[in-house]
Motif scaffolding. Structure first.
Motif, PDB file in Angstrom:
ATOM      1  N   VAL A  18      24.354 -11.584  -0.705  1.00  0.00           N
ATOM      2  CA  VAL A  18      25.288 -11.683  -1.838  1.00  0.00           C
ATOM      3  C   VAL A  18      26.894 -11.571  -1.599  1.00  0.00           C
ATOM      4  O   VAL A  18      26.974 -10.719  -1.158  1.00  0.00           O
ATOM      5  CB  VAL A  18      24.937 -10.864  -2.999  1.00  0.00           C
ATOM      6  CG1 VAL A  18      25.551 -11.101  -4.323  1.00  0.00           C
ATOM      7  CG2 VAL A  18      23.311 -10.770  -3.388  1.00  0.00           C
ATOM      8  N   HIS A  19      27.523 -12.705  -1.916  1.00  0.00           N
ATOM      9  CA  HIS A  19      28.986 -12.787  -1.420  1.00  0.00           C
ATOM     10  C   HIS A  19      29.868 -12.002  -2.256  1.00  0.00           C
ATOM     11  O   HIS A  19      29.595 -11.195  -3.225  1.00  0.00           O
ATOM     12  CB  HIS A  19      29.390 -14.335  -1.715  1.00  0.00           C
ATOM     13  CG  HIS A  19      29.274 -14.873  -2.987  1.00  0.00           C
ATOM     14  ND1 HIS A  19      30.196 -14.390  -3.771  1.00  0.00           N
ATOM     15  CD2 HIS A  19      28.328 -15.630  -3.640  1.00  0.00           C
ATOM     16  CE1 HIS A  19      29.688 -15.158  -5.105  1.00  0.00           C
ATOM     17  NE2 HIS A  19      28.825 -15.720  -4.855  1.00  0.00           N
ATOM     18  N   GLN A  24      31.379 -17.518  -2.310  1.00  0.00           N
ATOM     19  CA  GLN A  24      30.273 -18.273  -2.694  1.00  0.00           C
ATOM     20  C   GLN A  24      29.079 -18.131  -1.401  1.00  0.00           C
ATOM     21  O   GLN A  24      29.454 -17.638  -0.407  1.00  0.00           O
ATOM     22  CB  GLN A  24      30.407 -19.779  -3.101  1.00  0.00           C
ATOM     23  CG  GLN A  24      31.461 -20.226  -2.053  1.00  0.00           C
ATOM     24  CD  GLN A  24      31.164 -20.602  -0.823  1.00  0.00           C
ATOM     25  OE1 GLN A  24      29.858 -21.020  -0.639  1.00  0.00           O
ATOM     26  NE2 GLN A  24      31.976 -20.338   0.205  1.00  0.00           N
ATOM     27  N   GLY A  25      27.835 -18.738  -1.911  1.00  0.00           N
ATOM     28  CA  GLY A  25      26.587 -18.240  -0.808  1.00  0.00           C
ATOM     29  C   GLY A  25      26.795 -18.650   0.521  1.00  0.00           C
ATOM     30  O   GLY A  25      26.296 -18.242   1.428  1.00  0.00           O
ATOM     31  N   ARG A  26      27.414 -19.954   0.532  1.00  0.00           N
ATOM     32  CA  ARG A  26      27.626 -20.571   1.954  1.00  0.00           C
ATOM     33  C   ARG A  26      28.323 -19.569   2.904  1.00  0.00           C
ATOM     34  O   ARG A  26      28.446 -20.019   4.286  1.00  0.00           O
ATOM     35  CB  ARG A  26      28.267 -21.934   1.766  1.00  0.00           C
ATOM     36  CG  ARG A  26      27.450 -23.046   1.023  1.00  0.00           C
ATOM     37  CD  ARG A  26      26.329 -23.411   1.892  1.00  0.00           C
ATOM     38  NE  ARG A  26      26.764 -23.950   3.018  1.00  0.00           N
ATOM     39  CZ  ARG A  26      27.052 -25.143   3.255  1.00  0.00           C
ATOM     40  NH1 ARG A  26      27.137 -25.972   2.046  1.00  0.00           N
ATOM     41  NH2 ARG A  26      27.338 -25.668   4.445  1.00  0.00           N
ATOM     42  N   ASP A  27      29.053 -18.678   2.575  1.00  0.00           N
ATOM     43  CA  ASP A  27      29.774 -17.593   3.385  1.00  0.00           C
ATOM     44  C   ASP A  27      28.924 -17.215   4.464  1.00  0.00           C
ATOM     45  O   ASP A  27      29.205 -16.741   5.529  1.00  0.00           O
ATOM     46  CB  ASP A  27      30.316 -16.552   2.588  1.00  0.00           C
ATOM     47  CG  ASP A  27      31.797 -16.742   2.124  1.00  0.00           C
ATOM     48  OD1 ASP A  27      32.040 -17.995   2.384  1.00  0.00           O
ATOM     49  OD2 ASP A  27      31.943 -15.793   1.564  1.00  0.00           O
ATOM     50  N   CYS A  45      20.714 -16.989  -0.462  1.00  0.00           N
ATOM     51  CA  CYS A  45      21.925 -16.801  -0.564  1.00  0.00           C
ATOM     52  C   CYS A  45      22.510 -17.478  -1.855  1.00  0.00           C
ATOM     53  O   CYS A  45      23.042 -18.480  -1.922  1.00  0.00           O
ATOM     54  CB  CYS A  45      22.561 -17.274   0.715  1.00  0.00           C
ATOM     55  SG  CYS A  45      22.260 -16.780   2.167  1.00  0.00           S
ATOM     56  N   PRO A  46      22.402 -16.580  -2.964  1.00  0.00           N
ATOM     57  CA  PRO A  46      22.913 -16.961  -4.384  1.00  0.00           C
ATOM     58  C   PRO A  46      24.410 -17.393  -4.276  1.00  0.00           C
ATOM     59  O   PRO A  46      25.564 -16.690  -3.823  1.00  0.00           O
ATOM     60  CB  PRO A  46      22.627 -15.946  -5.327  1.00  0.00           C
ATOM     61  CG  PRO A  46      22.345 -14.831  -4.576  1.00  0.00           C
ATOM     62  CD  PRO A  46      22.181 -15.185  -3.211  1.00  0.00           C
ATOM     63  N   ASP A  47      24.824 -18.271  -5.320  1.00  0.00           N
ATOM     64  CA  ASP A  47      26.132 -18.463  -5.856  1.00  0.00           C
ATOM     65  C   ASP A  47      26.212 -17.650  -7.108  1.00  0.00           C
ATOM     66  O   ASP A  47      25.793 -18.026  -8.077  1.00  0.00           O
ATOM     67  CB  ASP A  47      26.387 -19.934  -6.011  1.00  0.00           C
ATOM     68  CG  ASP A  47      26.381 -20.827  -4.787  1.00  0.00           C
ATOM     69  OD1 ASP A  47      26.931 -20.062  -3.600  1.00  0.00           O
ATOM     70  OD2 ASP A  47      26.817 -21.923  -4.905  1.00  0.00           O
ATOM     71  N   GLY A  52      30.861 -21.432  -6.637  1.00  0.00           N
ATOM     72  CA  GLY A  52      29.991 -22.486  -6.054  1.00  0.00           C
ATOM     73  C   GLY A  52      29.308 -23.198  -6.949  1.00  0.00           C
ATOM     74  O   GLY A  52      29.909 -24.047  -7.892  1.00  0.00           O
ATOM     75  N   GLU A  53      27.920 -23.505  -6.791  1.00  0.00           N
ATOM     76  CA  GLU A  53      27.150 -24.603  -7.613  1.00  0.00           C
ATOM     77  C   GLU A  53      26.503 -24.135  -8.873  1.00  0.00           C
ATOM     78  O   GLU A  53      26.150 -24.736  -9.692  1.00  0.00           O
ATOM     79  CB  GLU A  53      26.034 -25.121  -6.759  1.00  0.00           C
ATOM     80  CG  GLU A  53      26.510 -25.783  -5.296  1.00  0.00           C
ATOM     81  CD  GLU A  53      27.316 -27.031  -5.813  1.00  0.00           C
ATOM     82  OE1 GLU A  53      27.175 -27.622  -6.676  1.00  0.00           O
ATOM     83  OE2 GLU A  53      28.220 -27.400  -4.930  1.00  0.00           O
ATOM     84  N   SER A  54      26.648 -22.739  -8.962  1.00  0.00           N
ATOM     85  CA  SER A  54      26.602 -22.164 -10.199  1.00  0.00           C
ATOM     86  C   SER A  54      27.029 -22.424 -11.536  1.00  0.00           C
ATOM     87  O   SER A  54      28.435 -22.789 -11.452  1.00  0.00           O
ATOM     88  CB  SER A  54      26.144 -20.562 -10.216  1.00  0.00           C
ATOM     89  OG  SER A  54      25.727 -20.226  -9.168  1.00  0.00           O
TER      90      SER A  54
END
Length: 282
Positions: A18-19, A24-27, A45-47, A52-54
């Motif tokens: 979790v970022h 965001q989760g792509r980190d 890896c959630p946003d 992000g995409e959320s």
């Protein structure tokens, strides 16, 4: 709430990463790839909502720890229904670590399995007030940039505490943070998070922060998971005194420091990745 998934989807070993506050989760692309290559596991890896995409929340006052923790419980329930979770680990950077403290330290939560190992990346139950003030100076300013590189350069100007990165590494971290403001071919780029995440953050006072520390301290002391604290040696958010105190209370965490880094290590350099993978996979 969107999430990014790595590894074997039906693995019983789940690692949730979790970022931080405006990330965001792509980190976690580099870390998640390393974990999935070295272990038979599922990495998610959630946003966090608003990033992000959320989706974005209608009420900005929902951008707080209790909302995020509730969303994570819902996600864990869904993941457990897809593939039963027998072993659960958590990696949290900054805000993601605070969410982890709440999830691990609140008794009686309906987790699919107790959290086995917890990584707190440059965060703890006590947060230095000057770091909150510093983050508040730029949080919520999405900006308009002529190119991805221009945006990456602007982010680097406020993120040098992340430590040394090659231009390629920084561009890879920056690109998922950006969206065009329209469909036009010449449209500018902006940071893709809800600027309203700054609303509750900027209502924080030094007094309310101290009150929050008392609650976080109780949650931390409840944690049963084996815990690793990663600290940037020059961090202005997690003091060395707080990190040391975390080794003496609650789960009695082990601390690893990285010199030349402030808040927060990005977990993409080989030594930082090795610290996390070694802890989770040993």
């Amino acid at each position: 709430m969107a999430y990014w998934q790595w590894g074997r989807p039906d693995s019983a070993h789940l690692v949730v990463c979790v970022h931080g506050l405006s990330r965001q989760g792509r980190d976690f692309d580099v870390l998640a790839r390393a974990l999935s290559e070295q272990g038979d596991l599922r990495v998610v890896c959630p946003d966090v909502v608003g990033r992000g995409e959320s989706d974005w929340l209608k009420d900005p006052m929902g951008y707080q720890l209790r909302t995020y923790a509730g969303d994570m419980l819902a996600m864990l329930g869904q993941l457990h229904a897809q593939a039963p979770v027998a072993s659960l680990d958590w990696v949290g950077t900054s805000m993601g670590g605070l969410i982890g403290i709440a999830v691990c330290g609140t008794p009686g939560l309906p987790l699919p399995a107790p959290v086995r190992r917890l990584v707190l990346n440059d965060v703890g139950p006590a947060i230095q007030w000057q770091a909150i003030v510093r983050i508040g100076t730029y949080l919520g300013q999405a900006g308009h940039f002529g190119s991805v590189q221009e945006a990456a350069d602007a982010m680097w100007a406020i993120s040098q505490s992340f430590g040394p990165h090659t231009p390629e590494q920084w561009l890879a971290l920056s690109r998922p943070m950006l969206r065009r403001v329209s469909e036009a071919a010449d449209a500018k780029w902006r940071l893709h998070y809800d600027p309203a995440i700054a609303v509750p953050f900027k209502q924080e006072t030094e007094e309310s922060a101290r009150q929050g520390e008392a609650t976080l301290g109780q949650l931390y002391d409840n944690i049963k998971a084996e815990t690793l604290v990663i600290r940037g040696a020059q961090s202005d958010l997690l003091s060395s005194q707080t990190a040391q105190a975390m080794t003496q209370r609650g789960p009695r965490a082990r601390v690893v420091e990285f010199d030349g880094v402030g808040h927060a290590p990005t977990l993409i350099t080989p030594d930082q990745v090795a610290a996390v993978t070694g802890f989770l996979l040993s």
